[in-house]
Design a protein around this motif. Structure first.
Motif, mmCIF file in Angstrom:
data_model
loop_
_atom_site.group_PDB
_atom_site.id
_atom_site.type_symbol
_atom_site.label_atom_id
_atom_site.label_comp_id
_atom_site.label_asym_id
_atom_site.label_seq_id
_atom_site.Cartn_x
_atom_site.Cartn_y
_atom_site.Cartn_z
ATOM 1 N N LEU A 153 0.756 -1.202 0.062
ATOM 2 C CA LEU A 153 -0.079 0.096 0.098
ATOM 3 C C LEU A 153 0.775 1.069 -0.083
ATOM 4 O O LEU A 153 0.518 2.149 -0.591
ATOM 5 C CB LEU A 153 -0.738 0.049 1.253
ATOM 6 C CG LEU A 153 -1.976 -0.995 1.037
ATOM 7 C CD1 LEU A 153 -2.848 -0.932 2.374
ATOM 8 C CD2 LEU A 153 -3.071 -0.897 -0.010
ATOM 9 N N MET A 154 1.962 1.363 0.667
ATOM 10 C CA MET A 154 2.920 2.223 0.754
ATOM 11 C C MET A 154 3.647 2.676 -0.556
ATOM 12 O O MET A 154 3.527 3.946 -0.901
ATOM 13 C CB MET A 154 3.852 2.185 1.725
ATOM 14 C CG MET A 154 3.321 2.069 3.284
ATOM 15 S SD MET A 154 4.786 1.575 4.445
ATOM 16 C CE MET A 154 5.827 3.145 4.182
ATOM 17 N N MET A 155 3.795 1.494 -1.399
ATOM 18 C CA MET A 155 4.400 1.784 -2.566
ATOM 19 C C MET A 155 3.393 2.033 -3.638
ATOM 20 O O MET A 155 3.706 3.141 -4.449
ATOM 21 C CB MET A 155 4.977 0.692 -2.998
ATOM 22 C CG MET A 155 6.241 0.019 -2.488
ATOM 23 S SD MET A 155 7.161 -1.423 -2.974
ATOM 24 C CE MET A 155 6.006 -2.720 -2.655
ATOM 25 N N GLU A 156 2.400 1.933 -3.546
ATOM 26 C CA GLU A 156 1.091 2.105 -4.474
ATOM 27 C C GLU A 156 0.903 3.659 -4.247
ATOM 28 O O GLU A 156 0.471 4.412 -5.185
ATOM 29 C CB GLU A 156 -0.246 1.294 -3.947
ATOM 30 C CG GLU A 156 -0.197 0.098 -4.834
ATOM 31 C CD GLU A 156 -1.492 -0.656 -4.945
ATOM 32 O OE1 GLU A 156 -2.235 -0.314 -3.790
ATOM 33 O OE2 GLU A 156 -1.611 -1.586 -5.430
ATOM 34 N N ASP A 157 0.837 4.135 -2.928
ATOM 35 C CA ASP A 157 0.434 5.707 -2.707
ATOM 36 C C ASP A 157 1.512 6.318 -3.173
ATOM 37 O O ASP A 157 1.502 7.520 -3.639
ATOM 38 C CB ASP A 157 0.395 5.649 -1.056
ATOM 39 C CG ASP A 157 -0.215 6.829 -0.836
ATOM 40 O OD1 ASP A 157 -1.225 7.339 -1.494
ATOM 41 O OD2 ASP A 157 -0.194 7.301 0.262
ATOM 42 N N LEU A 158 3.000 5.870 -2.927
ATOM 43 C CA LEU A 158 4.073 6.676 -3.455
ATOM 44 C C LEU A 158 3.900 6.864 -5.088
ATOM 45 O O LEU A 158 4.394 7.998 -5.471
ATOM 46 C CB LEU A 158 5.290 5.717 -3.116
ATOM 47 C CG LEU A 158 6.452 6.648 -3.380
ATOM 48 C CD1 LEU A 158 6.974 8.129 -2.677
ATOM 49 C CD2 LEU A 158 7.998 5.827 -3.206
ATOM 50 N N VAL A 159 3.547 5.774 -5.864
ATOM 51 C CA VAL A 159 3.563 5.908 -7.105
ATOM 52 C C VAL A 159 2.516 6.986 -7.576
ATOM 53 O O VAL A 159 2.506 7.743 -8.504
ATOM 54 C CB VAL A 159 3.207 4.668 -7.773
ATOM 55 C CG1 VAL A 159 2.767 4.778 -9.101
ATOM 56 C CG2 VAL A 159 4.515 3.533 -7.658
ATOM 57 N N TYR A 164 9.830 3.647 -9.452
ATOM 58 C CA TYR A 164 9.298 2.467 -10.437
ATOM 59 C C TYR A 164 7.633 2.952 -10.792
ATOM 60 O O TYR A 164 7.166 3.737 -10.230
ATOM 61 C CB TYR A 164 9.267 1.334 -9.473
ATOM 62 C CG TYR A 164 8.993 1.225 -8.181
ATOM 63 C CD1 TYR A 164 7.766 1.733 -7.563
ATOM 64 C CD2 TYR A 164 10.194 1.368 -7.298
ATOM 65 C CE1 TYR A 164 7.572 1.917 -5.998
ATOM 66 C CE2 TYR A 164 10.037 1.455 -5.829
ATOM 67 C CZ TYR A 164 8.547 1.950 -5.363
ATOM 68 O OH TYR A 164 8.712 2.083 -4.162
ATOM 69 N N SER A 165 7.003 1.856 -11.380
ATOM 70 C CA SER A 165 5.638 2.161 -11.983
ATOM 71 C C SER A 165 4.633 1.217 -11.084
ATOM 72 O O SER A 165 5.272 0.451 -10.517
ATOM 73 C CB SER A 165 5.543 1.766 -13.464
ATOM 74 O OG SER A 165 5.812 0.494 -13.578
ATOM 75 N N ALA A 166 3.403 1.529 -11.428
ATOM 76 C CA ALA A 166 2.597 0.773 -10.794
ATOM 77 C C ALA A 166 2.554 -0.797 -11.101
ATOM 78 O O ALA A 166 2.274 -1.768 -10.173
ATOM 79 C CB ALA A 166 1.026 1.128 -10.970
ATOM 80 N N ALA A 167 2.902 -0.790 -12.342
ATOM 81 C CA ALA A 167 3.222 -2.549 -12.738
ATOM 82 C C ALA A 167 4.363 -3.023 -12.072
ATOM 83 O O ALA A 167 4.425 -4.118 -11.855
ATOM 84 C CB ALA A 167 3.378 -2.474 -14.323
ATOM 85 N N ASP A 168 5.357 -2.394 -11.834
ATOM 86 C CA ASP A 168 6.435 -2.870 -11.275
ATOM 87 C C ASP A 168 6.191 -3.196 -9.712
ATOM 88 O O ASP A 168 6.608 -4.351 -9.295
ATOM 89 C CB ASP A 168 7.730 -1.770 -11.156
ATOM 90 C CG ASP A 168 8.415 -1.359 -12.545
ATOM 91 O OD1 ASP A 168 8.179 -2.270 -13.493
ATOM 92 O OD2 ASP A 168 8.828 -0.278 -12.664
#
Length: 693
Positions: A146-152, A204-208
């Motif tokens: 969730l943190m990575m998705e929010d960052l993207v 990185y991207s959401a796909a990554d």
């Protein structure tokens, strides 16, 4: 075993990173990202830029930008660091430069200890050569996801201003531009040794992120994971945050405990399970807390526990220590300051950092508002707010006993479920959400990302309230506050910066290790002054960043499990020297569940009588001479040494009945003669003084 410290980290938000080479496998511990480095970039917001005559100009009018190339012009002038010094460009993100020196295809296992330790993992997993097995607790993997998705999502705002990644966004990385940076920013960009520029990567991207999460094998509490049949990997709670853990690795060469930053007790997370790490052969001690002066207190004013210097380490009251580790006084102080702010007509801005702290603050602030009859809305603005609130209410395994008891009694794990139902807390995905704009009222209390103060909703709200002396910003130590607040100066808004426990205090390190009873401990070099080796019952060594250290193999005996049907066929022979029985066997050697196992082969029916006789042992010269004289050989003895003294041999010359020479060294015994019968007699004499089976 070899142990390499890739990065010492910078506390909770940027944990350390290591590589351990064990049993031929390379294990990477954590893959974090240094988000505090974002403070060198200028944030963007809806009112930061205005369009004037076809050109973008900042509100400070101190820089100009070329729209086509996104290249800003700078002049080197000696002046104090201010807003104009910050880099106006789409940010890059700083990962561990030492990790880039490793070929990712050589990494076999990745162990994630916390949600913060997963943020840099997509940089590895998007590499086609990456094939390592990744393990993390269920909670750490989900929260980190969730943190990575929010960052993207938050980073997209920079793309809207600067456009797609291009040469303009890298203009600041040119050496001539770096030379113009103030020293404070240059150190962030290049590091103290000037070698960290290569660590800056485009996000990185959401796909990554999705691909990264699919590569992670999640583990339950103390669940065993077997890697290649050689390593047994288990995760135990560290108490630092929800889902954070310490690692136990068991292999044929011994047991290893990876002791990360830990807290003995937490109001939200499961308590530090140190009992499961007892009697490990090696402990990798990775907690740098005693090195941080701000975390050490002699009077306990900062919420840290204190130790009685006269207390015996054999009688440590761990429960009392756990009680002292509670952070309630700090949370109560934040709530008190927040109530004073809203009563004065100001608003409260709390950047989201630690999930456990935020959940506690939500409950306590809501309780304070209710007790003082204040009708002040609480907003949570984040693209993953709804998912985060839902997930934290369904993870009892990694929560404290108090929270688990609520589940058993039929109550929600956290009070935010009830607060959301009563509309006392409202969730919104973005600051520009239509629903938020139509429901907005001030004063209010807002929880939102990001703690770096460089991206996300916090930037917009800071620019709105930074001139309001009645409003308050709550920050956790982890970034340079003066640099983080630079774009919002002059700052009239009150700033409350606090620190929460991030690891084991120095006064408890020795009692803890006394309880764990390891054989050997690897300490950070920075902890050497805090460790008294004369009082330790274990051996120790110290490591530094960027250096590889050999870890001693302290397991006394290697264990081998032999299948029962194979063991029943063994025919033992007692050796002549010593009470040792020896037997010949044939089987298949395998490694299963961290142990060597000998399994029956395909040719076990062969009788030992038809196997060639094997002799073993050293030649005793006096015994050999006695046997040779028994068969009536006329012999003389000569000792010989090479010119450099490296070669020594005993030469036994047989004079009658025929000529022969016996050369005896430590490595071999050589019989030289033209008489086959004599050679056979000498061979039998030698065999008679050796063990055979």
């Amino acid at each position: 075993m070899e142990f390499t410290c890739l990065s010492e980290g910078k506390g909770f938000y940027f944990p350390p990173c290591y590589i351990l080479d064990i049993c031929g496998f390379r294990v990477l511990f954590d893959c974090p990202m240094d988000l505090s480095s974002l403070t060198m970039f200028l944030p963007v917001s809806t009112d930061s830029f205005t369009m004037c005559n076809g050109e973008i100009t900042s509100r400070s009018c101190q820089k100009s930008m070329d729209l086509e190339s996104n290249v800003y012009k700078r002049q080197k002038i000696d002046k104090p660091l201010d807003e104009s010094s910050l880099i106006r460009s789409e940010p890059r993100y700083k990962i561990i430069k030492n990790l880039l020196l490793w070929n990712v295809s050589f990494i076999d296992v990745v162990l994630i200890s916390s949600p913060m330790g997963i943020l840099g993992l997509p940089f590895l997993t998007r590499n086609k050569e990456f094939s390592a097995k990744v393990y993390a607790t269920e909670a750490a993997a989900r929260i980190g996801h969730l943190m990575m998705e929010d960052l993207v999502t938050m980073h997209k705002e920079f793309r809207q201003v600067y456009g797609p990644e291009g040469s303009g966004s890298r203009q600041w990385m040119k050496w001539e531009e770096l030379e113009l940076l103030p020293s404070e920013l240059k150190e962030i960009a290049l590091g103290k040794d000037g070698t960290e520029l290569a660590g800056w990567m485009p996000l990185y991207s959401a796909a990554d992120v999705k691909d990264c999460i699919q590569k992670i094998q999640t583990l339950k509490y103390a669940e065993e994971a077997f890697y290649n049949g050689t390593l047994i990997i288990k995760a135990f709670a560290s108490g630092l945050e929800i889902g954070t853990c310490n690692w136990s690795i068991i292999c044929p060469k011994g047991s290893i405990a990876y002791l990360s930053s830990s807290v003995f007790s937490s109001a939200t997370a499961m308590c530090f399970d140190y009992n499961s790490l007892q009697r490990s052969d090696v402990i990798l001690y990775t907690d740098f807390t005693p090195c941080n002066g701000s975390n050490i207190s002699n009077d306990g004013d900062n919420g840290s526990a204190t130790a009685d210097p006269n207390q015996s380490i054999d009688n440590v009251n761990w429960e009392a220590i756990a009680d002292d580790y509670q952070e309630m006084e700090k949370l109560d102080f934040i709530c008190s300051c927040s109530m004073d702010s809203v009563k004065a007509g100001g608003s409260v801005l709390i950047p989201v950092g630690r999930v456990g702290i935020i959940l506690q603050l939500l409950e306590r602030i809501a309780l304070c508002l209710e007790s003082q009859n204040l009708k002040v809305p609480i907003y949570i603005v984040s693209s993953v707010a709804e998912e985060m609130m839902a997930f934290t209410n369904v993870i009892p395994e990694w929560l404290s006993k108090q929270r688990q008891d609520r589940l058993y009694s039929g109550q929600p794990l956290f009070n935010h479920v009830e607060l959301l139902n009563d509309k006392r807390i409202q969730l919104f995905p973005a600051i520009h959400s239509l629903k938020l704009l139509t429901n907005w009222q001030e004063p209010c209390i807002v929880f939102c990302p990001h703690w770096s103060l460089r991206l996300g909703p916090v930037v917009h709200l800071l620019q709105r309230w930074c001139r309001d002396e009645n409003s308050i910003l709550v920050m956790e130590e982890g970034v340079d506050a003066s640099l983080a607040l630079l774009p919002f100066s002059p700052m009239k808004m009150k700033v409350l910066q606090c620190s929460f426990l991030s690891g084991i205090q120095s006064q408890f390190s020795r009692p803890l290790l006394k309880t764990l009873q390891p054989r050997h401990v690897l300490f950070p070099e920075k902890l050497r002054q805090h460790i008294d080796p004369s009082k330790n019952l274990f051996s120790s060594s110290y490591y530094s960043e960027g250096e590889t250290l050999n870890v001693p193999n302290l397991k006394e005996n290697s264990e081998l499990d032999i299948a029962v049907d194979l063991a029943s066929r063994l025919q033992y022979t007692t050796l002549k020297q010593g009470n040792i029985n020896i037997a010949r066997l044939k089987g298949e050697l395998a490694i299963e569940q961290g142990k060597y196992r000998l399994l029956p082969g395909t040719e076990q029916g062969v009788s030992s009588q038809i196997r060639p006789v094997v002799h073993l042992g050293r030649i005793n010269l006096d015994a050999l001479l006695t046997e040779l004289r028994k068969i009536a050989l006329n012999i003389t003895v000569e000792e010989t040494t090479s010119a450099d003294g490296s070669y020594k041999a005993s030469l036994v010359h047989v004079l009658e009945p025929n000529k022969a020479t016996i050369e005896i060294t430590k490595a071999q015994t050589l019989i030289s003669t033209a008489d086959k019968n004599l050679a056979s007699q000498i061979s039998e004499a030698i065999s008679s003084i050796l063990d055979c089976f």
